[in-house]
Design an enzyme around this catalytic site. Structure first.
Site, PDB file in Angstrom:
ATOM      1  N   TYR A   1      -2.644  -3.904   2.850  1.00 44.39           N
ATOM      2  CA  TYR A   1      -2.567  -2.452   2.601  1.00 44.39           C
ATOM      3  C   TYR A   1      -2.796  -1.618   3.864  1.00 44.39           C
ATOM      4  O   TYR A   1      -3.124  -0.439   3.768  1.00 44.39           O
ATOM      5  CB  TYR A   1      -3.568  -2.059   1.512  1.00 44.39           C
ATOM      6  CG  TYR A   1      -3.133  -2.486   0.129  1.00 44.39           C
ATOM      7  CD1 TYR A   1      -2.038  -1.894  -0.503  1.00 44.39           C
ATOM      8  CD2 TYR A   1      -3.799  -3.487  -0.561  1.00 44.39           C
ATOM      9  CE1 TYR A   1      -1.622  -2.288  -1.765  1.00 44.39           C
ATOM     10  CE2 TYR A   1      -3.385  -3.892  -1.834  1.00 44.39           C
ATOM     11  CZ  TYR A   1      -2.298  -3.277  -2.416  1.00 44.39           C
ATOM     12  OH  TYR A   1      -1.877  -3.658  -3.671  1.00 44.39           O
TER      13      TYR A   1
ATOM     14  N   HIS B   1       2.016  -4.410  -8.664  1.00 45.16           N
ATOM     15  CA  HIS B   1       2.581  -3.887  -7.420  1.00 45.16           C
ATOM     16  C   HIS B   1       4.063  -4.231  -7.364  1.00 45.16           C
ATOM     17  O   HIS B   1       4.461  -5.307  -7.813  1.00 45.16           O
ATOM     18  CB  HIS B   1       1.879  -4.532  -6.222  1.00 45.16           C
ATOM     19  CG  HIS B   1       2.567  -4.307  -4.909  1.00 45.16           C
ATOM     20  ND1 HIS B   1       2.414  -3.137  -4.199  1.00 45.16           N
ATOM     21  CD2 HIS B   1       3.437  -5.074  -4.202  1.00 45.16           C
ATOM     22  CE1 HIS B   1       3.156  -3.209  -3.096  1.00 45.16           C
ATOM     23  NE2 HIS B   1       3.785  -4.372  -3.074  1.00 45.16           N
TER      24      HIS B   1
ATOM     25  N   ARG C   1       3.616  -0.313 -16.391  1.00 40.10           N
ATOM     26  CA  ARG C   1       2.398   0.479 -16.168  1.00 40.10           C
ATOM     27  C   ARG C   1       2.064   1.358 -17.374  1.00 40.10           C
ATOM     28  O   ARG C   1       0.891   1.538 -17.708  1.00 40.10           O
ATOM     29  CB  ARG C   1       2.550   1.312 -14.893  1.00 40.10           C
ATOM     30  CG  ARG C   1       2.378   0.458 -13.638  1.00 40.10           C
ATOM     31  CD  ARG C   1       2.714   1.229 -12.398  1.00 40.10           C
ATOM     32  NE  ARG C   1       2.374   0.505 -11.174  1.00 40.10           N
ATOM     33  CZ  ARG C   1       2.933   0.743  -9.999  1.00 40.10           C
ATOM     34  NH1 ARG C   1       3.860   1.683  -9.888  1.00 40.10           N
ATOM     35  NH2 ARG C   1       2.577   0.061  -8.936  1.00 40.10           N
TER      36      ARG C   1
ATOM     37  N   GLU D   1       6.115  -8.603   2.683  1.00 38.99           N
ATOM     38  CA  GLU D   1       5.060  -8.911   1.707  1.00 38.99           C
ATOM     39  C   GLU D   1       5.214 -10.331   1.156  1.00 38.99           C
ATOM     40  O   GLU D   1       4.224 -11.022   0.933  1.00 38.99           O
ATOM     41  CB  GLU D   1       5.093  -7.867   0.583  1.00 38.99           C
ATOM     42  CG  GLU D   1       4.679  -6.497   1.088  1.00 38.99           C
ATOM     43  CD  GLU D   1       4.920  -5.374   0.077  1.00 38.99           C
ATOM     44  OE1 GLU D   1       4.603  -4.230   0.401  1.00 38.99           O
ATOM     45  OE2 GLU D   1       5.422  -5.647  -1.033  1.00 38.99           O
TER      46      GLU D   1
ATOM     47  N   ASN E   1      -3.556  -0.022 -11.508  1.00 37.19           N
ATOM     48  CA  ASN E   1      -2.251   0.214 -12.127  1.00 37.19           C
ATOM     49  C   ASN E   1      -1.447  -1.052 -12.412  1.00 37.19           C
ATOM     50  O   ASN E   1      -0.221  -1.034 -12.447  1.00 37.19           O
ATOM     51  CB  ASN E   1      -1.452   1.245 -11.324  1.00 37.19           C
ATOM     52  CG  ASN E   1      -1.102   0.768  -9.936  1.00 37.19           C
ATOM     53  OD1 ASN E   1      -1.507  -0.315  -9.527  1.00 37.19           O
ATOM     54  ND2 ASN E   1      -0.327   1.554  -9.209  1.00 37.19           N
TER      55      ASN E   1
ATOM     56  N   LYS F   1      -2.147  -7.245 -10.707  1.00 37.92           N
ATOM     57  CA  LYS F   1      -3.417  -6.862 -10.092  1.00 37.92           C
ATOM     58  C   LYS F   1      -4.621  -7.255 -10.958  1.00 37.92           C
ATOM     59  O   LYS F   1      -4.458  -7.596 -12.137  1.00 37.92           O
ATOM     60  CB  LYS F   1      -3.403  -5.353  -9.829  1.00 37.92           C
ATOM     61  CG  LYS F   1      -2.272  -4.925  -8.888  1.00 37.92           C
ATOM     62  CD  LYS F   1      -2.384  -3.456  -8.542  1.00 37.92           C
ATOM     63  CE  LYS F   1      -1.258  -3.021  -7.619  1.00 37.92           C
ATOM     64  NZ  LYS F   1      -1.400  -1.620  -7.201  1.00 37.92           N
TER      65      LYS F   1
HETATM   66  P1  CMP Z   1       0.823   0.262  -5.090  1.00 36.50           P
HETATM   67  O1  CMP Z   1       1.921   1.248  -5.090  1.00 36.50           O
HETATM   68  O2  CMP Z   1       1.057  -1.098  -5.591  1.00 36.50           O
HETATM   69  O3  CMP Z   1       0.227   0.156  -3.613  1.00 36.50           O
HETATM   70  C1  CMP Z   1      -0.640   1.158  -3.135  1.00 36.50           C
HETATM   71  C2  CMP Z   1      -1.727   1.314  -4.132  1.00 36.50           C
HETATM   72  O4  CMP Z   1      -2.718   2.253  -3.814  1.00 36.50           O
HETATM   73  C3  CMP Z   1      -1.159   1.828  -5.437  1.00 36.50           C
HETATM   74  O5  CMP Z   1      -0.355   0.825  -6.003  1.00 36.50           O
HETATM   75  C4  CMP Z   1      -2.429   2.158  -6.181  1.00 36.50           C
HETATM   76  O6  CMP Z   1      -3.035   1.002  -6.734  1.00 36.50           O
HETATM   77  C5  CMP Z   1      -3.293   2.662  -5.051  1.00 36.50           C
HETATM   78  N1  CMP Z   1      -3.338   4.117  -5.060  1.00 36.50           N
HETATM   79  C6  CMP Z   1      -2.325   4.966  -4.809  1.00 36.50           C
HETATM   80  N2  CMP Z   1      -2.731   6.256  -4.923  1.00 36.50           N
HETATM   81  C7  CMP Z   1      -4.041   6.192  -5.253  1.00 36.50           C
HETATM   82  C8  CMP Z   1      -5.031   7.174  -5.503  1.00 36.50           C
HETATM   83  N3  CMP Z   1      -4.753   8.480  -5.411  1.00 36.50           N
HETATM   84  N4  CMP Z   1      -6.265   6.755  -5.807  1.00 36.50           N
HETATM   85  C9  CMP Z   1      -6.554   5.441  -5.866  1.00 36.50           C
HETATM   86  N5  CMP Z   1      -5.655   4.455  -5.648  1.00 36.50           N
HETATM   87  C10 CMP Z   1      -4.416   4.830  -5.347  1.00 36.50           C
END
Ligand code: CMP
Length: 139
Positions: free
Chosen positions: A51, A117, A104, A128, A114, A11
């Site tokens: 998303y 993905h 992470r 995906e 984070n 990311k």
């Molecule tokens: P990922 O699991 O790759 O895909 C969904 C993404 O949404 C997740 O990583 C985070 O980057 C983002 N995400 C999930 N929960 C939150 C949250 N509470 N606040 C902001 N971003 C979030």
């Protein structure tokens, strides 16, 4: 039955913070083979579509804005038990909750930023991967 492919994106925070090489090294070092890879930047439409499943979540707007804020690396990875093993390698969504030695824990900034993905199921890994790559781009 588990298939042997998963999909990942490094990311914008991982790229911005200079962790591209280190994260790729962890992925390859853990036994994942790179079947497809692309250095690119998501458009707003692409990020919204990717998303879509999170469209009703309060963080959707922030997520789309963040994922379009800079370049990403998208990749299809292959290994036995790829989806589960990759999720173990990247660790919990929130780096504060991720185990030592995970990507992470080592390189993510926050729950939103984070670093990486990982697909959550074989079905989503296929969807995906096809979102980002055509057949000629997969080796
Ligand atoms: P990922 O699991 O790759 O895909 C969904 C993404 O949404 C997740 O990583 C985070 O980057 C983002 N995400 C999930 N929960 C939150 C949250 N509470 N606040 C902001 N971003 C979030």
């Amino acid at each position: 039955m588990a298939t042997n492919r998963t999909f990942t994106m490094l990311k914008p925070d991982a790229i911005e913070n200079g962790y591209l090489g280190k994260v790729l090294d962890m992925i390859v070092g853990a036994g994942f083979e790179i079947k497809a890879m692309k250095y690119t930047r998501l458009s707003e439409d692409e990020a919204k579509k990717f998303y879509e499943v999170h469209a009703e979540r309060p963080f959707y707007g922030e997520l789309v804005e963040y994922m379009t804020s800079g370049p990403i690396v998208a990749a299809i990875l292959e290994k036995d038990n790829a989806v589960a093993d990759f999720r173990a390698l990247i660790g919990a969504t929130d780096p504060a909750e991720a185990e030592e030695g995970t990507i992470r824990k080592s390189y993510a900034e926050s729950k939103a930023k984070n670093a990486v993905h990982g697909s959550d199921s074989d079905e989503n890994a296929a969807i995906e991967g096809e979102f980002h790559f055509n057949a000629a781009e997969i080796f």
